[in-house]
Every structure is written in C-alpha cells, then in structure tokens.
Write an enzyme that holds these catalytic residues in place. Sequence first.
Site, PDB file in Angstrom:
ATOM      1  N   HIS A 194       0.846  -1.196   0.000  1.00 22.32           N
ATOM      2  CA  HIS A 194       0.000   0.000   0.000  1.00 22.32           C
ATOM      3  C   HIS A 194       0.876   1.239   0.000  1.00 22.32           C
ATOM      4  O   HIS A 194       1.251   1.728   1.074  1.00 22.32           O
ATOM      5  CB  HIS A 194      -0.878   0.056   1.259  1.00 22.32           C
ATOM      6  N   GLU A 195       1.254   1.718  -1.158  1.00 23.35           N
ATOM      7  CA  GLU A 195       1.899   3.038  -1.190  1.00 23.35           C
ATOM      8  C   GLU A 195       0.764   4.064  -1.097  1.00 23.35           C
ATOM      9  O   GLU A 195      -0.155   4.038  -1.911  1.00 23.35           O
ATOM     10  CB  GLU A 195       2.703   3.223  -2.482  1.00 23.35           C
ATOM     11  N   HIS A 221       6.816   2.160   5.632  1.00 25.87           N
ATOM     12  CA  HIS A 221       7.971   2.949   5.182  1.00 25.87           C
ATOM     13  C   HIS A 221       7.638   4.440   5.248  1.00 25.87           C
ATOM     14  O   HIS A 221       6.484   4.826   5.088  1.00 25.87           O
ATOM     15  CB  HIS A 221       8.344   2.576   3.747  1.00 25.87           C
ATOM     16  N   GLU A 241      10.514   1.380   8.012  1.00 25.19           N
ATOM     17  CA  GLU A 241      11.737   1.845   7.365  1.00 25.19           C
ATOM     18  C   GLU A 241      12.238   3.026   8.209  1.00 25.19           C
ATOM     19  O   GLU A 241      13.025   2.852   9.111  1.00 25.19           O
ATOM     20  CB  GLU A 241      11.454   2.246   5.920  1.00 25.19           C
ATOM     21  N   GLU A 268      17.595   0.975  -0.407  1.00 28.15           N
ATOM     22  CA  GLU A 268      17.207   1.647  -1.661  1.00 28.15           C
ATOM     23  C   GLU A 268      18.178   2.775  -2.020  1.00 28.15           C
ATOM     24  O   GLU A 268      18.430   3.035  -3.196  1.00 28.15           O
ATOM     25  CB  GLU A 268      15.774   2.172  -1.564  1.00 28.15           C
TER      26      GLU A 268
HETATM   27  C1  NOJ Z   1       9.764   4.148  -0.937  1.00 29.59           C
HETATM   28  C2  NOJ Z   1       9.995   2.866  -0.220  1.00 29.59           C
HETATM   29  O1  NOJ Z   1      11.009   2.987   0.737  1.00 29.59           O
HETATM   30  C3  NOJ Z   1      10.319   1.814  -1.257  1.00 29.59           C
HETATM   31  O2  NOJ Z   1      10.659   0.602  -0.632  1.00 29.59           O
HETATM   32  C4  NOJ Z   1       9.127   1.649  -2.161  1.00 29.59           C
HETATM   33  O3  NOJ Z   1       9.456   0.734  -3.162  1.00 29.59           O
HETATM   34  C5  NOJ Z   1       8.741   2.976  -2.804  1.00 29.59           C
HETATM   35  N1  NOJ Z   1       8.620   3.997  -1.828  1.00 29.59           N
HETATM   36  C6  NOJ Z   1       7.422   2.878  -3.559  1.00 29.59           C
HETATM   37  O4  NOJ Z   1       6.380   2.645  -2.652  1.00 29.59           O
HETATM   38 CA    CA Z   2      11.925   5.049   1.697  1.00 28.68          CA
END
Ligand code: NOJ
Ligand code: CA
Length: 756
Positions: free
Chosen positions: A469-470, A538, A557, A563
């Site tokens: 879930h972004e 995150h 996170e 990343e």
């Molecule tokens: C930032 C998050 O830290 C990363 O893990 C994720 O893939 C992207 N946002 C997209 O939601």
């Molecule tokens: Ca991040």
Amino acid sequence: MKKRNVWMAMLMMPLMALATEVSSPNGNVKLKFYLDEDGRPTYELTYKERTVVLPSHLGLELAKDKHASMGMEETDLMEGFRIVDEQATEQDETWQPVWGESRDIRNHYTEYAATLSRQWRSAPPKAKPGMQLQPRQHDRRIVVRFRVYDEGIGLRYEFPQQPDLNYFLIQEERTEFAMAGDHTAWWLPGDYDTQEQETQQTKLSEIRSRMKEAVNWGNSSVAVFSETGVQTSLQMKTDDGLYINIHEAACMDYATMHLELVDAQTTALTTKLMGSSNAYTPAPKPSPYPLPRPFTFVSHLTPDATGLKGCMQTPCQTPWRTVMVSDDARDMLSSNLILNLNEPCALDDVSWIHPTKYCGVWWEMIVGKSSWHYTDDFPSIYLDNIDWQKVKPNGRHAANNEKVKRYIDFAAKNGLDEVLVEGWNIGWEDWACMWKADVFDFVTPYPDFDIKYLNDYAHSRGVKLMMHHETSSSVTNYERHLEKAYQLMNDYGYDAVKSGYVGDIIPRGDYHYSQSMNNHYLYVLQEAAKHHIMVNAHEATRPTGLCRTWPNLVGNESARGTEYEAFYGSKPSHTVTLPFTRFQGGPMDYTPGVLETRLENWSENKHIVHTTVVGQLALYVVMCSPLQMAADLPQNYEKFDDAFQFIRDVALDWDDSRYIDAEPGEYITVARKAKGTDNWFIGGKCNEKGHKVDVKLDFLDKGRKYEAIIYADAKDANYETNPAAYTITKKTVKQGDVLKMTEAPGGGFAISIKPL
Ligand code: NOJ
Ligand code: CA
C-alpha cells in the site's frame, strides 16, 4: 511483578533548595530532582558518579486557546511550581515479547513521581451591572514521573484531569538535556518529515557548520527546522568513554520530538525553518524563556499545519523522554529500556503474528530496470475513467503474472515465507505527482496481475503474497479505503502489508511526524490487528518501541534503507551506526541481501552497494528484525547460491542475544540463539576500515559438539575493488573455542552454528 516502596535521599542544595535523589537498582545511575529558585522543575543525572546530564529544566509552554474556559489564558507550565507529593517505588518484572532479541526481558527500575502544583489568580470575568465577580484562584497540577534503570532513565509529564486543565494546546515542550562537554555525536539533521539521511559524526560544536551539507535535500519530503536541530535516537560518546543516547518511548497521541542544541552562537531557540518542501509551513515561534548553557539539547516537537505542537485532553501524558548511558558501547545495543517503557501487549491473540522472510518484485524497480506503472500513455489519470484492458502496456511493468509466478517459485524453492509485489494496483502512472489526493484505491489490480490466480498459486506452493500500500502520503484517501483494502487482503489470504508515505502529507500542511500523523500510523496498526494483518510502514514516523504493545508492527523503514544504494550510495559506516540509533525504537526493514553489489552487472544503474557480499549476510544478524527481505533478484542469488545458503538458514526470532564487541559507526559483532532451538547465528559487520575480532564461543553448551559454517571475507576482499571475494568453511566447534575473524574494508562475516 515485584513492587516495593523505596527510600528517597533528601539532599541540601545551594540556595537551600531540597533535592530528592533516586538510585537505580544497582546504584550505577543516580537521578536528582528539585525545583530551582524560580520554581522550575530541574533534574541531574550521573552514572558511576560521572556527570551525564547537568542541571536541566523541565516544562511546557502552552498556547492560548480562544475556545477555552476561564483560566486557559495562563500558558506557563515552566516555573512557579511547588512540590505537593512525592512517591518512590521499586518495580521488578520479567515479560516475554512476541518476537525479538531474547525470550525474556527484565524490567527492573526505581520509579519516582513528583506531583507539582502551580497556582495563580485570574482577573474576574466581565460582570453584568450590579454583579460583583471575584478574581479566581487556580491550581494546576502535573506529575513528573521518572523511571531510573541501571542503564538510564525515562521521564514523562502526566496531566491528571482537573478543573483548571481539561483541553490544552502545546506551543512547545521544553525538556532540557544539558551535556557536560563537547561530546562526539552520531546525528541526523532535525527534520519534521524524513530520516532518509546519512548519519553525521561530529563534535557537538560542529553540528551547526555541518548542517547544510548533512541534509538530504533531494528527499521527496523535507522540513529542516534549525541549524542545530537533530533527530533522536541521538548517540553520543564523551571524551572519557561514556556512551549516552537520547530518544523517546511510547510516542502516542503526541508529536515526535527532536532536539535543538544550544551552542555558542545560539541567540534564540528556533525562529525560522532552514528549508522545507512543504509550502504551508508556518514559522516556529521563539521561546520567551532564557537560553540554557551551551551544549544543552532542548526538546522541539513537530508542529501541525497551524504551527501548534499538541492538542491535548486530560487525563493524558507525554511520551517518555529517555537517556541511556553506559561505559560499554555494547550496553547501548542490548538495553531494553525503550521497550520496557512501553505498555504491555494490547492483543489477546498473537498466534497470527510470525517472523517473515520475504523476497519481492521490488529491487528491479528501485534500480530502474522495470516500472511500478503499467503504461507510459498518460501523464495524469483519474482512477475511475480508464478502461485498463484497453490501455497500451509499457512492456516494463514488473508486477505481471509471469514474473510474480517466478518469484513465488523462487520463494518456495528457498524456504522464503512471502513475496512482496509492488506496482500491482492501478494509480502508479502519476502517484508521485504534486499532492494528488485520490491516488490509489488499494483494491483494483492492473490487468496483467491476476490477484486470485497468483494468491492461489502462491498458497499451493506454501508461500504467501505480501500486500503493498503506497499511500503517496494521501492519508485521508488511505483511511477512506482502509477497511475495503484490509478486507481484500483477508479475502485473498494476505497477512502482511508494506505501506509507504512518499511525499508531503495530504491534507496539506501537517508533517510525517506531527501528532495527527502519529495518530494515523497507530490507527492503521490497530485496524490491521482487527484483520490479523502485520504492518511494515515505510517513511512513517521513527519508532519508539510501540511494537511491544502492538507486535503486529513487525517493521518500519523510517531511515535510509538499502534503496539509497541505488540512488546515491551510503557509507559502509551506515549499517554499523543504525543499530545504535534508528533500531533503538524497533526493527527496521533495511532490505539487506543484495549479493550482486555491482548493479551495472545486470542494469543500467552505475552505483555499487557499499559492502562486500559477506557484509550483506552479516546484516541479517546485526540488524535484528522479525521481518527480513532477501532483496536481490532470483537470478543474482543463483550466481551466489553458496553464500545465499546463509540467508536461507538464518533465523529471525531469538531466545538470546550476546553482543561481543561494538563501537558506533565502526563495528558490531553479535551472537544470537534462534528461538526454540540450539542453533546460533553470529554476525560481524564493520565500516570502511575493516576489523578483527576474536569470537569466543563461551555461550555454547558444555560437552556438546557443533558444526559451524563460516562465511568470511577473503584476504583481498574490499567493498569497492573486490566485493565478491569470500570463503565458506565448515568446522567442528565446542564451548570455549575462539574463532579469529578478519573483516575486510566494508565487509563482515556470518556464521551459523548447529549441534552435531
Ligand atoms: C519508498 C519505499 O522505501 C520503497 O521501498 C518503495 O518501493 C517505494 N517507496 C514505492 O512505494
Ligand atoms: Ca523510503
């Protein structure tokens, strides 16, 4: 729980003020509390008779509330107090976390609570002709509660319900932490929105000059409030070898705390923001109270969109403000002070919460090889007016049936529990656009992701899919869709969600660490628990040990994760700093396990990951978390299949943890015993200087033989020039044996030990 009353020592202070002294159970930590000549609550702290905190004031400034009743024009909770009651008790209990570093946690402390009264007379309200109204006498009471542990303290303010304090607004909390010298500090720029920064190591006196270059101005949401503002958990070391850590515990219904350092150049506490991506940021107000002495940190709460810091209703309390201290760096890592200051588990049934090792359709998007979005045709979309079946795919969309199936097969073959799939749901075409409110609905898959088929297939192979879930920080949108989104997860058999909060908060103006957002993260967690869903958020607020109370918070996170290796890179010292800082409040989804550290070997990305291959393995033990990703691609694990064996084997939940050596930003070596077994895993990680350590196996059972598999950097290994040089050796070991380990620059080692 054992509870008994204890004696408090009363000490004569200069100016004849009386101080109360409270000792920790073993006497190493001593707290002094008193009111100074202005009636300001004041505390001091020592460790083995060495100064940790010089006299420091406590207090809050309230804001005037136009809706409040008579008496609320009084905003001072700083001075003019008298002590009306004092209580001291000793508490000793042992509890079992649902998951974590050890099976049992002892919570042993001396508690001291002082009830403080502040009285004043308010002017009479306007009387009607003929009526006589008297000035009113007010009495406002707060409790300052301390818990004194052998490795530090927690302190908080409590506000009992009372006629003169019902609803109130916080202008600022002014808790001081006066340091006794120009300590070395490992710090992040104070920011209302992000912790995705590299730790700076400087003297306190150098924070101001380092600040501008320390900020990650490129982050999707930044709000830096002061040239000497830093975040917690803040790790420090004194010139004579004391380790001091300041953080907070149990931050609920309250804004996240930062620290502002008073240095020789400070003329007022924050008066303006240094920089922010949030155009609605109000200017913080300076405090009218005198500045404390230099090297004093003063609390600075994250404001809301109006500039206020807290909206409170009694009875209520602040989070605990914590100071950890020891002359041994390992104690900073083994301490359970933050968890102990949180409330016990709030869930009756925790059988559905489990350690989770996962891989995911993820790293290839982060590195830039494939996309979250399905089509390149639209620069901007409305979710409800597109017939996705008719849209032209871009050919790079990773969350497709064929690829997800391959990841499921990979997870099944290698004993991984779950497969995260990002970019499965519609909305990614313009997700990171400027403040788009209706960005995702969290229930509608793209046409090439067959949600039923893929979940059924995963389950048939003994694997689960992990939901993503972004939110794009559109939090009201997320809350509106939450129930249906969780129901969908229940319908298809998902039991864990990775959520994300990229970008500035919508509705506009609040920050990631504002009180309202801290309430949001907790609400999401509580709703998830009702659906038996584990959460890994995150970009959410940095954790403060709430995972004790809600153990379905299996990860966060809230720091610079792997990343960033694909964006800018992170120094090798980063991963041996985080356990001293970010991990104090709870586990991190750091996403380790990138064994192909040269990204150009499979993508257009020119960055390297700043560790050796074996250094990546060490992170699974050094960074304790019940949720761990094997972040690399299946094809890369095939290349390093012998090293990947450690990731297959390593446990995520522990009966015991022994820190062997540690120094912030330099090295950490830890041995952990896997829960419910006699297996041990040892991880050693170091910075760019390399490290040697003798690992004495004194924790193994006497008279028993074990097989150790040792994953070590080869002699010529180096994270920049030769990351993939490693050796894997097997050895029979027993209690008392010493393994002499050499870690390459940016490297480490990993050992698994099983009884023969
Ligand atoms: C930032 C998050 O830290 C990363 O893990 C994720 O893939 C992207 N946002 C997209 O939601
Ligand atoms: Ca991040």
